[in-house]
Scaffold this motif. Structure first.
Motif, PDB file in Angstrom:
ATOM      1  N   GLY A 156       0.832  -1.216   0.000  1.00  0.00           N
ATOM      2  CA  GLY A 156       0.000   0.000   0.000  1.00  0.00           C
ATOM      3  C   GLY A 156       0.856   1.251   0.000  1.00  0.00           C
ATOM      4  N   GLY A 160      -0.468   4.706  -0.941  1.00  0.00           N
ATOM      5  CA  GLY A 160      -1.643   5.202  -0.225  1.00  0.00           C
ATOM      6  C   GLY A 160      -1.263   6.289   0.773  1.00  0.00           C
ATOM      7  N   ARG A 161      -2.287   6.887   1.383  1.00  0.00           N
ATOM      8  CA  ARG A 161      -2.022   7.997   2.325  1.00  0.00           C
ATOM      9  C   ARG A 161      -1.157   7.559   3.489  1.00  0.00           C
ATOM     10  NH1 ARG A 161      -8.270   9.602   1.970  1.00  0.00           N
ATOM     11  NH2 ARG A 161      -8.253   7.340   1.980  1.00  0.00           N
ATOM     12  N   MET A 162      -1.494   6.408   4.090  1.00  0.00           N
ATOM     13  CA  MET A 162      -0.676   5.918   5.213  1.00  0.00           C
ATOM     14  C   MET A 162       0.624   5.299   4.708  1.00  0.00           C
ATOM     15  SD  MET A 162      -1.921   6.613   8.138  1.00  0.00           S
ATOM     16  CE  MET A 162      -1.111   5.455   9.234  1.00  0.00           C
ATOM     17  N   ASP A 218       2.410  -1.715  -4.503  1.00  0.00           N
ATOM     18  CA  ASP A 218       1.068  -1.128  -4.632  1.00  0.00           C
ATOM     19  C   ASP A 218       0.602  -1.345  -6.061  1.00  0.00           C
ATOM     20  OD1 ASP A 218      -1.234   0.558  -4.719  1.00  0.00           O
ATOM     21  OD2 ASP A 218      -0.442   1.681  -3.017  1.00  0.00           O
ATOM     22  N   PRO A 219      -0.179  -2.417  -6.317  1.00  0.00           N
ATOM     23  CA  PRO A 219      -0.522  -2.782  -7.693  1.00  0.00           C
ATOM     24  C   PRO A 219      -1.153  -1.649  -8.499  1.00  0.00           C
ATOM     25  CG  PRO A 219      -1.269  -4.464  -6.151  1.00  0.00           C
ATOM     26  CD  PRO A 219      -0.758  -3.329  -5.324  1.00  0.00           C
ATOM     27  N   GLU A 220      -1.930  -0.797  -7.834  1.00  0.00           N
ATOM     28  CA  GLU A 220      -2.615   0.261  -8.592  1.00  0.00           C
ATOM     29  C   GLU A 220      -1.662   1.369  -9.039  1.00  0.00           C
ATOM     30  OE1 GLU A 220      -6.168   1.638  -6.492  1.00  0.00           O
ATOM     31  OE2 GLU A 220      -6.477  -0.421  -5.800  1.00  0.00           O
ATOM     32  N   PHE A 255      -0.697  -1.179   5.029  1.00  0.00           N
ATOM     33  CA  PHE A 255      -1.819  -0.240   5.167  1.00  0.00           C
ATOM     34  C   PHE A 255      -2.529  -0.258   3.824  1.00  0.00           C
ATOM     35  CE2 PHE A 255       0.650   1.497   8.706  1.00  0.00           C
ATOM     36  CZ  PHE A 255      -0.339   1.866   9.611  1.00  0.00           C
ATOM     37  N   THR A 256      -3.498  -1.177   3.654  1.00  0.00           N
ATOM     38  CA  THR A 256      -4.175  -1.313   2.362  1.00  0.00           C
ATOM     39  C   THR A 256      -5.689  -1.293   2.594  1.00  0.00           C
ATOM     40  OG1 THR A 256      -3.998  -3.741   2.479  1.00  0.00           O
ATOM     41  CG2 THR A 256      -2.232  -2.578   1.325  1.00  0.00           C
ATOM     42  N   GLY A 306      -1.656  -2.149   9.827  1.00  0.00           N
ATOM     43  CA  GLY A 306      -2.491  -1.060  10.319  1.00  0.00           C
ATOM     44  C   GLY A 306      -3.866  -1.069   9.686  1.00  0.00           C
ATOM     45  N   THR A 324      -7.552  -1.672   8.919  1.00  0.00           N
ATOM     46  CA  THR A 324      -8.576  -1.907   9.939  1.00  0.00           C
ATOM     47  C   THR A 324      -9.701  -2.788   9.399  1.00  0.00           C
ATOM     48  OG1 THR A 324      -9.523   0.218   9.299  1.00  0.00           O
ATOM     49  CG2 THR A 324      -8.153   0.202  11.262  1.00  0.00           C
ATOM     50  N   ALA A 369      -2.410  -3.583  14.708  1.00  0.00           N
ATOM     51  CA  ALA A 369      -2.865  -2.548  15.650  1.00  0.00           C
ATOM     52  C   ALA A 369      -3.891  -1.656  14.964  1.00  0.00           C
ATOM     53  CB  ALA A 369      -1.691  -1.709  16.138  1.00  0.00           C
ATOM     54  N   PRO A 370      -5.126  -1.606  15.504  1.00  0.00           N
ATOM     55  CA  PRO A 370      -6.125  -0.734  14.897  1.00  0.00           C
ATOM     56  C   PRO A 370      -5.808   0.741  15.090  1.00  0.00           C
ATOM     57  CG  PRO A 370      -7.054  -1.974  16.761  1.00  0.00           C
ATOM     58  CD  PRO A 370      -5.627  -2.406  16.618  1.00  0.00           C
ATOM     59  N   PHE A 407      -2.216   3.087  15.741  1.00  0.00           N
ATOM     60  CA  PHE A 407      -0.780   3.152  16.023  1.00  0.00           C
ATOM     61  C   PHE A 407      -0.383   4.447  16.734  1.00  0.00           C
ATOM     62  CE2 PHE A 407      -0.255  -0.323  12.957  1.00  0.00           C
ATOM     63  CZ  PHE A 407       0.742  -1.063  13.584  1.00  0.00           C
TER      64      PHE A 407
HETATM   65  P1  NAD Z   1      -5.534   4.627   0.979  1.00  0.00           P
HETATM   66  O1  NAD Z   1      -6.730   4.282   0.153  1.00  0.00           O
HETATM   67  O2  NAD Z   1      -4.971   6.008   0.852  1.00  0.00           O
HETATM   68  O3  NAD Z   1      -4.335   3.601   0.644  1.00  0.00           O
HETATM   69  C1  NAD Z   1      -4.503   2.218   0.454  1.00  0.00           C
HETATM   70  C2  NAD Z   1      -3.504   1.790  -0.605  1.00  0.00           C
HETATM   71  O4  NAD Z   1      -3.477   0.361  -0.671  1.00  0.00           O
HETATM   72  C3  NAD Z   1      -3.850   2.295  -2.016  1.00  0.00           C
HETATM   73  O5  NAD Z   1      -2.745   3.012  -2.571  1.00  0.00           O
HETATM   74  C4  NAD Z   1      -4.123   1.011  -2.805  1.00  0.00           C
HETATM   75  O6  NAD Z   1      -3.708   1.097  -4.168  1.00  0.00           O
HETATM   76  C5  NAD Z   1      -3.261   0.021  -2.023  1.00  0.00           C
HETATM   77  N1  NAD Z   1      -3.595  -1.393  -2.252  1.00  0.00           N
HETATM   78  C6  NAD Z   1      -4.816  -1.943  -2.510  1.00  0.00           C
HETATM   79  N2  NAD Z   1      -4.687  -3.266  -2.663  1.00  0.00           N
HETATM   80  C7  NAD Z   1      -3.383  -3.568  -2.488  1.00  0.00           C
HETATM   81  C8  NAD Z   1      -2.635  -4.780  -2.524  1.00  0.00           C
HETATM   82  N3  NAD Z   1      -3.234  -5.965  -2.778  1.00  0.00           N
HETATM   83  N4  NAD Z   1      -1.301  -4.726  -2.297  1.00  0.00           N
HETATM   84  C9  NAD Z   1      -0.689  -3.551  -2.059  1.00  0.00           C
HETATM   85  N5  NAD Z   1      -1.341  -2.362  -2.028  1.00  0.00           N
HETATM   86  C10 NAD Z   1      -2.671  -2.382  -2.244  1.00  0.00           C
HETATM   87  O7  NAD Z   1      -5.915   4.311   2.485  1.00  0.00           O
HETATM   88  P2  NAD Z   1      -5.216   4.855   3.830  1.00  0.00           P
HETATM   89  O8  NAD Z   1      -5.874   6.124   4.263  1.00  0.00           O
HETATM   90  O9  NAD Z   1      -3.738   4.830   3.654  1.00  0.00           O
HETATM   91  O10 NAD Z   1      -5.667   3.720   4.876  1.00  0.00           O
HETATM   92  C11 NAD Z   1      -5.273   2.379   4.692  1.00  0.00           C
HETATM   93  C12 NAD Z   1      -5.788   1.546   5.854  1.00  0.00           C
HETATM   94  O11 NAD Z   1      -5.153   1.979   7.068  1.00  0.00           O
HETATM   95  C13 NAD Z   1      -7.292   1.659   6.123  1.00  0.00           C
HETATM   96  O12 NAD Z   1      -7.770   0.366   6.503  1.00  0.00           O
HETATM   97  C14 NAD Z   1      -7.378   2.614   7.316  1.00  0.00           C
HETATM   98  O13 NAD Z   1      -8.541   2.398   8.095  1.00  0.00           O
HETATM   99  C15 NAD Z   1      -6.145   2.191   8.072  1.00  0.00           C
HETATM  100  N6  NAD Z   1      -5.599   3.161   9.040  1.00  0.00           N
HETATM  101  C16 NAD Z   1      -5.102   2.620  10.182  1.00  0.00           C
HETATM  102  C17 NAD Z   1      -4.482   3.441  11.111  1.00  0.00           C
HETATM  103  C18 NAD Z   1      -3.877   2.806  12.345  1.00  0.00           C
HETATM  104  O14 NAD Z   1      -3.338   3.515  13.207  1.00  0.00           O
HETATM  105  N7  NAD Z   1      -3.927   1.468  12.452  1.00  0.00           N
HETATM  106  C19 NAD Z   1      -4.390   4.826  10.892  1.00  0.00           C
HETATM  107  C20 NAD Z   1      -4.913   5.338   9.713  1.00  0.00           C
HETATM  108  C21 NAD Z   1      -5.511   4.493   8.772  1.00  0.00           C
END
Ligand code: NAD
Length: 263
Positions: free
Chosen positions: A8, A11-13, A34-36, A72-73, A95, A97, A119-120, A122
């Protein structure tokens, strides 16, 4: 140096994790998956000085000899990613959820050659907030939880609010009943969580992730509040988990075990 991969990564995280790993002298970022966004240079999505290209498949983790992989995906992807990491004996820090109890049972059984920490939340401050709320619970008869998030959050209440209330409910059995006999507008008292503790979800543009636990008893109240202003708030917890996961065989859920090790 621990060799780290990130699922991931665009992605944002994930991109914030890439930046934090690159900035840590004890860690080396060796794969970004990150396949996308496969084929992009990591520096196109993250503020990193790295020549890594984003890979489309988990095989990049094996080719780069990653030891610990952060995920974080999205839930379905994370389930598959964890099966891959368990099969190949790579440690996982997760991470993403939404895991169910059945997922956790399956993950615990599958990580026999390596370790997994899920960890839900962090943010170390949020972990402490939950712990403090659990400690305070037996000394108060009434409590309410208000969680406040950005206006793009699609689920409510937050997983952190639910977990907080579950822990408070388990820590005390002397909660006072709700006195409300008539709600002029349905929902005015929030949602009734475990032990009837009300949870209120606020969604407001400009916020990130915030929670306030209010506890009251005769003549006094206690407010415990945590605010995440930025995704960087999650990074100290992620880096701690990356550095310690290998020492914790099997599955660990939550950061508590790392922050409060048994004496
Ligand atoms: P996001 O949509 O910005 O990023 C997710 C990324 O995962 C995307 O870039 C997507 O292309 C990629 N992805 C999808 N399938 C994949 C795969 N098979 N292999 C690799 N990459 C893949 O989402 P985000 O805001 O970064 O949040 C991601 C997750 O983290 C959510 O479940 C969110 O709830 C969770 N989160 C957890 C915490 C924590 O403290 N545990 C904090 C913030 C967000």
């Amino acid at each position: 140096m621990i060799r780290v991969g990130v699922f991931g990564a665009a992605g944002r995280m994930g991109r914030t994790v890439c930046e934090a790993v690159v900035a840590d002298p004890d860690l080396s970022l060796v794969a970004a998956v990150d396949p996308e966004h496969a084929g992009l240079d990591l520096r196109q999505v993250a503020k990193v000085d790295s020549d890594l290209a984003i890979a489309g498949s988990a095989d990049a983790l094996l080719e780069s000899c990653a030891e610990v992989v952060v995920d974080f995906t999205v839930l379905d992807a994370a389930r598959e990613n964890l099966a891959f990491l368990a099969e190949h004996g790579l440690h996982a820090v997760v991470g993403t959820t939404g895991f169910t109890d059945a997922d956790l049972t399956r993950v615990a059984a599958s990580f026999t050659k390596s370790s997994c920490l899920i960890a839900p939340n962090f943010a170390i401050g949020a972990v402490l907030m939950m712990r403090f709320a659990e400690m305070a619970a037996p000394w108060f008869e009434t409590a309410e939880v208000i969680e406040l998030h950005h206006d793009l959050k699609v689920d409510s209440p937050s997983g952190t609010a639910m977990r907080t209330v579950e822990r408070m409910a388990a820590a005390s059995d002397t909660w006072a009943p709700d006195p409300t006999e008539r709600e002029v507008i349905p929902g005015a008292r929030g949602a009734s969580g475990p032990a009837g503790i009300p949870i209120h979800s606020v969604r407001l543009r400009g916020l990130v992730a915030h929670q306030e636990v209010l506890l009251g008893t005769t003549g006094q109240s206690l407010s415990i509040r945590h605010d995440s202003y930025d995704r960087s708030s999650f990074m100290p917890g992620v880096l701690l988990a990356v550095k310690q996961v290998a020492e914790r065989p099997g599955l660990t859920v939550g950061l508590d075990a790392l922050l409060f090790p048994d004496p």
